[in-house]
Design an enzyme around this catalytic site. Structure first.
Site, PDB file in Angstrom:
ATOM      1  N   GLY A   1       0.642  -1.029   0.335  1.00 43.56           N
ATOM      2  CA  GLY A   1       0.166   0.083   0.000  1.00 43.56           C
ATOM      3  C   GLY A   1       0.377   0.936   0.089  1.00 43.56           C
TER       4      GLY A   1
ATOM      5  CD  GLU B   1       2.233   1.274   7.760  1.00 39.99           C
ATOM      6  OE1 GLU B   1       1.241   0.112   6.903  1.00 39.99           O
ATOM      7  OE2 GLU B   1       2.111   0.108   8.946  1.00 39.99           O
ATOM      8  CG  ASP B   2      -1.176   1.189   3.763  1.00 38.32           C
ATOM      9  OD1 ASP B   2      -0.505   1.170   4.898  1.00 38.32           O
ATOM     10  OD2 ASP B   2      -0.768   1.017   2.642  1.00 38.32           O
TER      11      ASP B   2
ATOM     12  CG  ASP C   1      -7.943  -0.340  10.558  1.00 36.09           C
ATOM     13  OD1 ASP C   1      -8.739   1.114  10.541  1.00 36.09           O
ATOM     14  OD2 ASP C   1      -8.666  -0.937   9.953  1.00 36.09           O
TER      15      ASP C   1
ATOM     16  CE  LYS D   1      -9.724   3.365   7.202  1.00 33.15           C
ATOM     17  NZ  LYS D   1     -10.572   2.063   7.184  1.00 33.15           N
TER      18      LYS D   1
ATOM     19  CG  PHE E   1     -11.920  -0.467   2.651  1.00 36.72           C
ATOM     20  CD1 PHE E   1     -11.727  -0.767   4.063  1.00 36.72           C
ATOM     21  CD2 PHE E   1     -11.682  -0.143   1.802  1.00 36.72           C
ATOM     22  CE1 PHE E   1     -10.403  -1.150   3.675  1.00 36.72           C
ATOM     23  CE2 PHE E   1     -10.707  -1.199   1.394  1.00 36.72           C
ATOM     24  CZ  PHE E   1      -9.995  -1.791   2.144  1.00 36.72           C
TER      25      PHE E   1
ATOM     26  CG  ASP F   1      -5.223  -3.414  -2.216  1.00 35.14           C
ATOM     27  OD1 ASP F   1      -4.950  -3.118  -0.660  1.00 35.14           O
ATOM     28  OD2 ASP F   1      -5.463  -5.465  -2.525  1.00 35.14           O
TER      29      ASP F   1
ATOM     30  NE  ARG G   1      -2.365  -2.767  -4.818  1.00 32.70           N
ATOM     31  CZ  ARG G   1      -2.085  -2.951  -3.399  1.00 32.70           C
ATOM     32  NH1 ARG G   1      -1.689  -2.231  -2.124  1.00 32.70           N
ATOM     33  NH2 ARG G   1      -2.164  -4.302  -2.816  1.00 32.70           N
TER      34      ARG G   1
HETATM   35  P1  IMP Z   1      -4.001  -1.997  11.267  1.00 32.75           P
HETATM   36  O1  IMP Z   1      -3.319  -3.146  11.414  1.00 32.75           O
HETATM   37  O2  IMP Z   1      -5.317  -2.543  11.622  1.00 32.75           O
HETATM   38  O3  IMP Z   1      -4.150  -0.886  11.381  1.00 32.75           O
HETATM   39  O4  IMP Z   1      -4.319  -2.386   9.309  1.00 32.75           O
HETATM   40  C1  IMP Z   1      -3.097  -1.343   8.495  1.00 32.75           C
HETATM   41  C2  IMP Z   1      -3.296  -2.303   7.463  1.00 32.75           C
HETATM   42  O5  IMP Z   1      -4.758  -2.408   6.792  1.00 32.75           O
HETATM   43  C3  IMP Z   1      -2.578  -1.102   6.476  1.00 32.75           C
HETATM   44  O6  IMP Z   1      -1.305  -1.528   6.179  1.00 32.75           O
HETATM   45  C4  IMP Z   1      -3.606  -1.464   4.697  1.00 32.75           C
HETATM   46  O7  IMP Z   1      -3.389  -2.698   3.927  1.00 32.75           O
HETATM   47  C5  IMP Z   1      -4.753  -2.052   6.030  1.00 32.75           C
HETATM   48  N1  IMP Z   1      -6.315  -0.974   5.929  1.00 32.75           N
HETATM   49  C6  IMP Z   1      -6.768  -0.712   6.776  1.00 32.75           C
HETATM   50  N2  IMP Z   1      -7.739   0.049   5.848  1.00 32.75           N
HETATM   51  C7  IMP Z   1      -8.022   0.349   4.683  1.00 32.75           C
HETATM   52  C8  IMP Z   1      -8.343   0.984   4.294  1.00 32.75           C
HETATM   53  O8  IMP Z   1      -9.354   1.962   4.408  1.00 32.75           O
HETATM   54  N3  IMP Z   1      -7.987   0.799   2.808  1.00 32.75           N
HETATM   55  C9  IMP Z   1      -7.047   0.049   2.382  1.00 32.75           C
HETATM   56  N4  IMP Z   1      -6.769  -0.720   3.723  1.00 32.75           N
HETATM   57  C10 IMP Z   1      -6.898  -0.679   5.088  1.00 32.75           C
END
Ligand code: IMP
Length: 253
Positions: free
Chosen positions: A120, A173-174, A177, A205, A226, A233, A239
């Site tokens: 991402g 990081e992208d 969440d 987020k 989302f 993606d 992407r």
């Molecule tokens: P976390 O571990 O819950 O913080 O999630 C992080 C990962 O989840 C990111 O690196 C993304 O790959 C994916 N992700 C979380 N939210 C989104 C979104 O809204 N769109 C796309 N990918 C997401």
């Protein structure tokens, strides 16, 4: 457009007026059964008001305009999946430039190693590194979330190639969440004993955070939606969009 005994019997009433451009906009669905009638109306309009510039934009023209002004390229089959554009290409570029400048100031006299987590992050890290003026190295790692064990642990699919012992790491990081992924990646990188680790994320987020990981640089805080585009993606699609968009809710599980 037509009058009978002083009364208007046919009119053209556009949906929008853009005063800055002195432009009226009419949005319509061109049902094939109505095409002949609409074309007749267009012809009449041009005849009655030759001084007015009347243009018909078809869907493909509209998509071309979107692409031209930074909202594309959206192929026609992607348009129905997108709810709305959240961050335009212009805003992304501007903010990434600001972050790069800030990082360059903060790391003055140092030589950081930028580490991106695939996939991402590809758009963000490649734009960001071009705005960082201090000497720096770039490395990438790939991880996959363990599914089904509920612990949110991550597995390293591709490790970094750089030796980061004693060096200043900027983890890029992208999106953060829940924070689980980031938390695990930081723990993993710490085992390699870098001098410092800071985190730079494109999107935050915050409303969904479970693990509280400190973020040093955040380009945009976004609502609990989302999002796709600019590297992010949904089932490997979107992407390539140059902007960040909200996916239609009904597509999500
Ligand atoms: P976390 O571990 O819950 O913080 O999630 C992080 C990962 O989840 C990111 O690196 C993304 O790959 C994916 N992700 C979380 N939210 C989104 C979104 O809204 N769109 C796309 N990918 C997401």
């Amino acid at each position: 457009m037509r009058w009978e005994r002083g009364h208007v019997t046919e009119a053209f009433t556009p949906d929008f007026y853009l005063p800055d451009l002195n432009l009226y906009v009419e949005l319509t669905t061109l049902k094939s059964s109505l095409t002949a009638e609409k074309n007749r109306k267009m012809r009449l309009l041009k005849e009655l008001y030759p001084e007015v510039n009347v243009i018909m934009l078809k869907k493909r023209d509209y998509l071309r305009l979107l692409a031209k002004y930074g909202y594309g390229p959206l192929s026609p089959d992607q348009v129905p999946d997108i709810d709305r554009v959240l961050i335009t290409a212009t805003k992304l570029q501007q903010r990434v430039g600001e972050l790069g400048a800030q990082i360059s100031r903060d790391y003055a006299g140092k030589e950081p190693v930028l580490i991106g987590v695939l996939r991402g992050v590809i758009c963000f890290i490649s734009d960001l590194m071009r705005h960082i003026s201090v000497p720096s190295a770039v490395d990438l790692m790939a991880i996959s979330s363990y599914e089904g064990n509920g612990a949110g642990a991550v597995r390293i699919l591709k490790d970094i190639d750089e030796n980061i012992k004693g060096r200043d790491v900027l983890l890029v990081e992208d999106i953060v969440d829940t924070g689980m992924t980031l938390n695990h990646v930081i723990d993993y990188l710490q085992t390699k004993r870098p001098a410092s680790i800071r985190v730079c994320t494109l999107l935050d987020k915050r409303a969904r955070r479970i693990v509280n990981v400190p973020l040093d640089y955040v380009a945009f805080e976004i609502p609990d939606e989302f999002v796709v585009g600019y590297g992010l993606d949904f089932h490997q699609r979107f992407r390539n969009l140059p902007f960040i968009a909200v996916l239609k809710h009904e597509l999500l599980p």
